[in-house]
Design a protein around this motif. Structure first.
Motif, PDB file in Angstrom:
ATOM      1  N   ASN A   1     -12.491 -35.478 -23.866  1.00 42.42           N
ATOM      2  CA  ASN A   1     -13.050 -36.540 -23.073  1.00 42.42           C
ATOM      3  C   ASN A   1     -11.993 -37.790 -23.652  1.00 42.42           C
ATOM      4  O   ASN A   1     -11.722 -38.744 -22.850  1.00 42.42           O
ATOM      5  N   THR A   2     -12.121 -38.083 -24.848  1.00 39.55           N
ATOM      6  CA  THR A   2     -11.196 -38.914 -25.719  1.00 39.55           C
ATOM      7  C   THR A   2      -9.841 -39.056 -25.355  1.00 39.55           C
ATOM      8  O   THR A   2      -8.942 -40.036 -25.066  1.00 39.55           O
ATOM      9  N   LEU A   3      -9.201 -37.875 -25.179  1.00 42.58           N
ATOM     10  CA  LEU A   3      -7.958 -37.690 -24.659  1.00 42.58           C
ATOM     11  C   LEU A   3      -7.608 -38.186 -23.452  1.00 42.58           C
ATOM     12  O   LEU A   3      -6.766 -38.894 -23.106  1.00 42.58           O
ATOM     13  N   TYR A   4      -8.580 -37.795 -22.453  1.00 37.77           N
ATOM     14  CA  TYR A   4      -8.633 -38.127 -20.940  1.00 37.77           C
ATOM     15  C   TYR A   4      -8.722 -39.677 -21.090  1.00 37.77           C
ATOM     16  O   TYR A   4      -7.781 -40.387 -20.293  1.00 37.77           O
ATOM     17  N   ARG A   5      -9.655 -40.326 -21.861  1.00 40.42           N
ATOM     18  CA  ARG A   5      -9.519 -41.584 -21.680  1.00 40.42           C
ATOM     19  C   ARG A   5      -8.148 -42.438 -22.265  1.00 40.42           C
ATOM     20  O   ARG A   5      -7.869 -43.529 -21.878  1.00 40.42           O
ATOM     21  N   TYR A   6      -7.791 -41.668 -23.341  1.00 40.85           N
ATOM     22  CA  TYR A   6      -6.426 -42.317 -23.834  1.00 40.85           C
ATOM     23  C   TYR A   6      -5.366 -42.449 -22.698  1.00 40.85           C
ATOM     24  O   TYR A   6      -4.623 -43.104 -22.706  1.00 40.85           O
ATOM     25  N   ILE A   7      -5.278 -41.332 -21.986  1.00 45.14           N
ATOM     26  CA  ILE A   7      -4.194 -41.115 -21.089  1.00 45.14           C
ATOM     27  C   ILE A   7      -4.544 -42.027 -19.870  1.00 45.14           C
ATOM     28  O   ILE A   7      -3.543 -42.629 -19.266  1.00 45.14           O
ATOM     29  N   LEU A   8      -5.678 -42.072 -19.554  1.00 46.68           N
ATOM     30  CA  LEU A   8      -6.035 -43.160 -18.294  1.00 46.68           C
ATOM     31  C   LEU A   8      -5.896 -44.536 -18.814  1.00 46.68           C
ATOM     32  O   LEU A   8      -5.272 -45.249 -18.005  1.00 46.68           O
ATOM     33  N   GLN A   9      -6.107 -44.876 -20.079  1.00 56.20           N
ATOM     34  CA  GLN A   9      -5.698 -46.309 -20.431  1.00 56.20           C
ATOM     35  C   GLN A   9      -4.393 -46.447 -20.619  1.00 56.20           C
ATOM     36  O   GLN A   9      -3.838 -47.494 -20.183  1.00 56.20           O
ATOM     37  N   GLU A  10      -3.499 -45.501 -20.938  1.00 57.92           N
ATOM     38  CA  GLU A  10      -2.000 -45.428 -20.852  1.00 57.92           C
ATOM     39  C   GLU A  10      -1.628 -45.755 -19.583  1.00 57.92           C
ATOM     40  O   GLU A  10      -0.649 -46.682 -19.239  1.00 57.92           O
ATOM     41  N   ARG A  11      -2.249 -44.953 -18.444  1.00 60.32           N
ATOM     42  CA  ARG A  11      -1.911 -45.100 -17.222  1.00 60.32           C
ATOM     43  C   ARG A  11      -2.368 -46.378 -16.883  1.00 60.32           C
ATOM     44  O   ARG A  11      -1.251 -46.873 -15.874  1.00 60.32           O
ATOM     45  N   GLN A  12      -3.368 -47.217 -17.019  1.00 61.73           N
ATOM     46  CA  GLN A  12      -3.635 -48.266 -16.364  1.00 61.73           C
ATOM     47  C   GLN A  12      -2.636 -49.394 -17.138  1.00 61.73           C
ATOM     48  O   GLN A  12      -2.343 -50.388 -16.467  1.00 61.73           O
ATOM     49  N   ALA A  13      -1.902 -49.050 -18.104  1.00 62.54           N
ATOM     50  CA  ALA A  13      -1.123 -50.122 -18.798  1.00 62.54           C
ATOM     51  C   ALA A  13       0.223 -49.816 -18.313  1.00 62.54           C
ATOM     52  O   ALA A  13       1.224 -50.389 -18.690  1.00 62.54           O
ATOM     53  N   GLY A  14       0.449 -48.948 -17.230  1.00 65.69           N
ATOM     54  CA  GLY A  14       1.819 -48.776 -16.636  1.00 65.69           C
ATOM     55  C   GLY A  14       2.519 -47.539 -17.359  1.00 65.69           C
ATOM     56  O   GLY A  14       3.742 -47.286 -16.845  1.00 65.69           O
ATOM     57  N   GLY A  15       1.926 -46.577 -18.102  1.00 72.11           N
ATOM     58  CA  GLY A  15       2.612 -45.511 -18.429  1.00 72.11           C
ATOM     59  C   GLY A  15       2.321 -44.085 -17.624  1.00 72.11           C
ATOM     60  O   GLY A  15       1.913 -44.264 -16.562  1.00 72.11           O
TER      61      GLY A  15
END
Length: 98
Positions: free
Chosen positions: A67-81
């Protein structure tokens, strides 16, 4: 031994403050650059966060939940990644055929 009187308003205020304050030892904030590079490399081979979590534990001795990894990926996506595009299903849910 000193005793204090319980105050529900004070307890509620303290709980709200704790909820909005990130913990310094939270796994999400401990992702160092070499760990982030490891995650990016593992995602480039379309490994799932479940597999990456297990490999982080084996290779680095750190415990990071899926879940932490999914949150990390989501945060990176919201930053344009674009890490989410390297997920096995590109961040989409599995569809169940009936």
């Amino acid at each position: 031994m000193t005793t204090t009187v319980y105050c529900c308003r004070r307890a509620d205020t303290l709980a709200r403050e704790r909820r909005h304050k990130p913990l310094p030892n939270n796994a999400f904030y401990q992702l160092e650059p070499h760990i982030q590079n490891f995650i990016r490399q593992a995602l480039s081979t379309h490994s799932s966060p479940e597999i990456i979590s297990g490999r982080l534990h084996l290779e680095f001795g750190i415990s990071v939940s899926k879940n932490t990894l999914y949150r990390y990926i989501l945060q990176e996506r919201q930053a344009g990644g674009e890490l989410y595009q390297q997920l096995p299903h590109r961040g989409k849910r599995y569809s169940q055929a009936t």
